[in-house]
Design an enzyme around this catalytic site. Structure first.
Site, PDB file in Angstrom:
ATOM      1  N   ASP A   1       0.820  -1.206   0.000  1.00  0.00           N
ATOM      2  CA  ASP A   1       0.000   0.000   0.000  1.00  0.00           C
ATOM      3  C   ASP A   1       0.860   1.264   0.000  1.00  0.00           C
ATOM      4  OD1 ASP A   1      -2.247   1.722   0.468  1.00  0.00           O
ATOM      5  OD2 ASP A   1      -1.605   1.779   2.560  1.00  0.00           O
TER       6      ASP A   1
ATOM      7  N   GLU B   1       3.485  -7.647   7.316  1.00  0.00           N
ATOM      8  CA  GLU B   1       2.250  -8.328   6.914  1.00  0.00           C
ATOM      9  C   GLU B   1       2.428  -9.347   5.792  1.00  0.00           C
ATOM     10  OE1 GLU B   1      -1.072  -5.730   6.304  1.00  0.00           O
ATOM     11  OE2 GLU B   1      -0.950  -4.898   8.322  1.00  0.00           O
TER      12      GLU B   1
ATOM     13  N   TYR C   1      -6.631  -2.837  12.869  1.00  0.00           N
ATOM     14  CA  TYR C   1      -7.401  -1.626  12.570  1.00  0.00           C
ATOM     15  C   TYR C   1      -8.835  -1.730  13.090  1.00  0.00           C
ATOM     16  CZ  TYR C   1      -3.505   0.190   9.971  1.00  0.00           C
ATOM     17  OH  TYR C   1      -2.267   0.702   9.649  1.00  0.00           O
TER      18      TYR C   1
ATOM     19  N   GLU D   1       0.819  -1.022  14.230  1.00  0.00           N
ATOM     20  CA  GLU D   1      -0.045  -0.161  13.411  1.00  0.00           C
ATOM     21  C   GLU D   1      -1.449  -0.183  13.984  1.00  0.00           C
ATOM     22  OE1 GLU D   1      -0.280  -0.901   9.153  1.00  0.00           O
ATOM     23  OE2 GLU D   1       1.897  -1.123   9.001  1.00  0.00           O
TER      24      GLU D   1
HETATM   25  C1  GCB Z   1      -1.595  -1.969   6.735  1.00  0.00           C
HETATM   26  C2  GCB Z   1      -0.269  -1.894   6.050  1.00  0.00           C
HETATM   27  C3  GCB Z   1       0.080  -0.483   5.634  1.00  0.00           C
HETATM   28  C4  GCB Z   1      -1.142   0.228   5.095  1.00  0.00           C
HETATM   29  C5  GCB Z   1      -2.202   0.274   6.161  1.00  0.00           C
HETATM   30  C6  GCB Z   1      -3.479   0.922   5.629  1.00  0.00           C
HETATM   31  O1  GCB Z   1      -1.890  -2.901   7.413  1.00  0.00           O
HETATM   32  O2  GCB Z   1       0.776  -2.427   6.809  1.00  0.00           O
HETATM   33  O3  GCB Z   1       1.090  -0.552   4.651  1.00  0.00           O
HETATM   34  O4  GCB Z   1      -0.834   1.526   4.658  1.00  0.00           O
HETATM   35  O5  GCB Z   1      -2.528  -1.012   6.565  1.00  0.00           O
HETATM   36  O6  GCB Z   1      -3.736   2.078   5.906  1.00  0.00           O
HETATM   37  O7  GCB Z   1      -4.217   0.260   4.910  1.00  0.00           O
END
Ligand code: GCB
Length: 620
Positions: free
Chosen positions: A187, A437, A490, A526
């Protein structure tokens, strides 16, 4: 082709460094021609009267920079294939008279680079995030003009890091014949070009090729006082071909203020003790950066000093137990973020204005740690992390890899070797992250990550080995090989979108499960939410600054509970700043999870993070 050591190109009384940055000629392969045309027409060959590196497919391009966002034409932004760079340069005559060794050194070129000097191929390098240097001594024209040509290919495949898929759609009702599309799993935008500075480096023919420094810390009691003793083990590699008995090293160590506290002529591999050592860590406030000594070595061959190199270093140790990471044997709780090398117009090109601004903001936020997500950052960034006293998890460019064959494994080993060889002397780096990941629930991940973890430990036993998992505590096959575990989650964004009230419960359950199963330090590497700067709504909805603030805020009680119970070793927000991504319907012009805008100005969430991190700084 890569020369032994890859020391940072500092100048000294014996080393001359000539920057080649500036405007270079730049050409993409014309759309209607084969990607091989630059090779078949020998664009690197200077004898051509009809120099093919001119015309509509060519222009001036700044180096260092990504080429993608500078022209206004999307065909350059989205270009995939061979792009060509050329630069005229002069080399002084005295360089040949002094019998020097001359290297051309690239900080990084994304992804595959082939280099010619005066029409002669001098080498190539695969991998977009690490430096390489090539010996051009015998092909230079001394005292007159030279031409440096670089072909750069940004095509990624299943055996590059990161990986990308190429599709050949054969539905001619929708795609013209021979149409190719690309999809990437990682990403961030696949910026390309000569991303970091290019130098000519002139070294004495017998020179210092590499230096490895490691430090340990002991406390001796001296009556009532406790005395800090730092030990510096060093090993200096050189290019002298004769007997080792003819070689010695004149070594001195000086303080940050410049006073020499040790001086000795010794063997080139030895150990020095520093009583009352000033440790690199902790830094007490943003006014007190990481303490750096200078290791100065003069290589002496048959009684004659031939080469001098100065290396800044810090004294500290890294260790861990089942719940904490430790610096100098004291637990440290990481508070920071993942970042990206990304900025407006420059893409991934090194821009020192941005690099220093980022560290000023890291201080302003009260952070003490960062992860170089998702690839090795510039040497200049690592030097600044040492100076500002920031702890770094240094990541390899393996983002979201999903196949684990022998070819990618062997490339991954090369990349880790190059990374460790470049960065082994930075006190800021506390851990190597093998990947972000990956599909680590696949059975092959066990062998793959086990092999790489062993490799890292054999190269560098002084730091921790980790990787970042997005899999589950009960199906991840890589985690067993790690010293500590990074987890990305997330809550209320990718899962249970919009449901802020679930964050605390889910975060506690999730991270506790990882710790209970694996009994190793856990870092939340994250979490976060996207926000469009200036977009507000109450009650908060996704994409507003208000929602991002609440997302972070709802995690804090969970983190505090876990931290106080020895179940969490750090928290890292995704991301430090907004950054560019491929075009996708989930990305309004990029990934918007930044605390900062892409221009490095704070969003509302930055103030909340700052409040949290300064409070943690006082309590941990
Ligand atoms: C993740 C990735 C990261 C992305 C992020 C997102 O899990 O590690 O590279 O930018 O999510 O915001 O989707």
């Amino acid at each position: 082709h890569v020369h032994g050591g890859i020391l940072y190109p500092y100048e000294s009384e014996t080393r001359e460094v000539k920057p080649l940055d500036g405007l270079w000629t730049f050409c993409t392969t014309p759309k209607d021609q084969s990607q091989d045309v630059g090779f078949s027409e020998k664009w690197f060959n200077l004898d051509h009267h009809d120099n093919k590196m001119s015309g509509e497919h060519c222009q001036l391009m700044p180096v260092p920079a990504s080429y993608n966002d500078i022209p206004t034409d999307s065909s350059v932004r989205d270009f995939i294939g061979w792009a060509w760079y050329r630069k005229p340069l002069f080399v002084p005559k005295r360089w040949s008279e002094d019998k020097l060794k001359i290297f051309v050194r690239f900080g990084s070129v994304h992804y595959h680079a082939i280099v010619w000097m005066n029409g002669q191929q001098v080498g190539e390098h695969v991998g977009g995030h690490l430096p390489f240097q090539l010996d051009v001594t015998s092909v230079l024209n001394y005292g007159t003009a030279n031409t440096l040509t670089v072909a750069v290919n940004n095509t990624l495949t299943n055996v590059t890091l990161p990986q990308m898929q190429i599709h050949h759609p054969n539905d001619t009702s929708r795609y013209p014949p021979g149409y190719v599309t690309y999809s990437q799993k990682f990403d961030f935008f696949n910026y390309a070009g000569i991303h970091r500075p290019v130098y000519l480096v002139a070294l004495p023919s017998v020179h210092i090729d590499d230096i490895t420094l490691t430090t340990t810390v002991n406390f001796e009691s001296n009556g009532l006082d406790r005395v800090t003793v730092g030990t510096v083990q060093f090993s200096v590699e050189h290019t002298f071909q004769g007997s080792e008995e003819d070689v010695s090293c004149d070594v001195s160590i000086s303080t940050q203020g410049g006073s020499i506290i040790h001086h000795d002529i010794t063997s080139c591999s030895s150990e020095i003790s520093i009583r009352q050592a000033k440790l690199w860590w902790p830094r007490f406030s943003h006014a007190k950066p990481g303490y750096l000594y200078t290791f100065e070595v003069s290589l002496i061959v048959q009684g004659i000093p031939v080469d001098v190199y100065r290396l800044p270093f810090g004294i500290r140790t890294v260790s861990w137990n089942k719940s904490s990471l430790m610096i100098n044997s004291k637990p440290v709780y990481l508070r920071g973020f993942g970042m990206h090398e990304d900025s407006n117009l420059r893409g991934k090109g090194l821009d020192l204005v941005h690099t220093v601004r980022d560290f000023e903001l890291i201080n302003w936020l009260g952070a003490n740690a960062l992860r170089t997500s998702h690839y090795p950052y510039s040497e200049e960034t690592m030097n600044l992390a040492d100076k500002y006293g920031i702890l770094v998890i240094a990541e390899s460019p393996a983002c979201t890899i999903d196949s684990f064959g022998e070819e990618i494994l062997s490339h991954h080993k090369t990349v880790l070797n190059e990374l460790i060889s470049r960065d082994k002397n930075h006190p800021s780096i506390i851990a190597w992250s093998i990947a972000n990941e990956p599909y680590s629930d696949l059975p092959q991940a066990d062998h793959y990550f086990g092999t790489l973890a062993d490799l890292i430990r054999s190269q560098d036993p002084t730091r921790a080995v980790t990787f970042v998992s997005s899999r589950s505590w009960n199906n991840d096959k890589a985690v067993q090989h790690m010293d500590f575990i990074c987890v990305n989650r997330y809550a209320a964004w990718y899962s249970d979108s919009g449901l802020l009230s679930l964050i605390e419960r889910q975060t506690v359950e999730e991270l506790k499960a990882w710790h209970d199963r694996w009994q190793r330090p856990i870092v939340m590497s994250e979490y976060g939410a996207g926000s469009l700067s200036g977009f507000h709504k109450l009650p908060a909805v996704m994409w507003t600054e208000d929602y991002q603030v609440l997302t972070l805020h709802k995690h804090f009680p969970a983190f505090d509970y876990l931290r106080l119970n020895g179940l969490l070793a750090g928290e890292m927000i995704w991301n430090f700043a907004d950054f560019n991504t491929p075009q996708e319907y989930i990305r309004p012009g990029g990934c918007m999870k930044g605390l900062m805008t892409r221009e490095r100005q704070p969003k509302a969430a930055a103030h909340l993070a700052r409040w949290r991190y300064w409070k943690l700084a006082q309590n941990t």
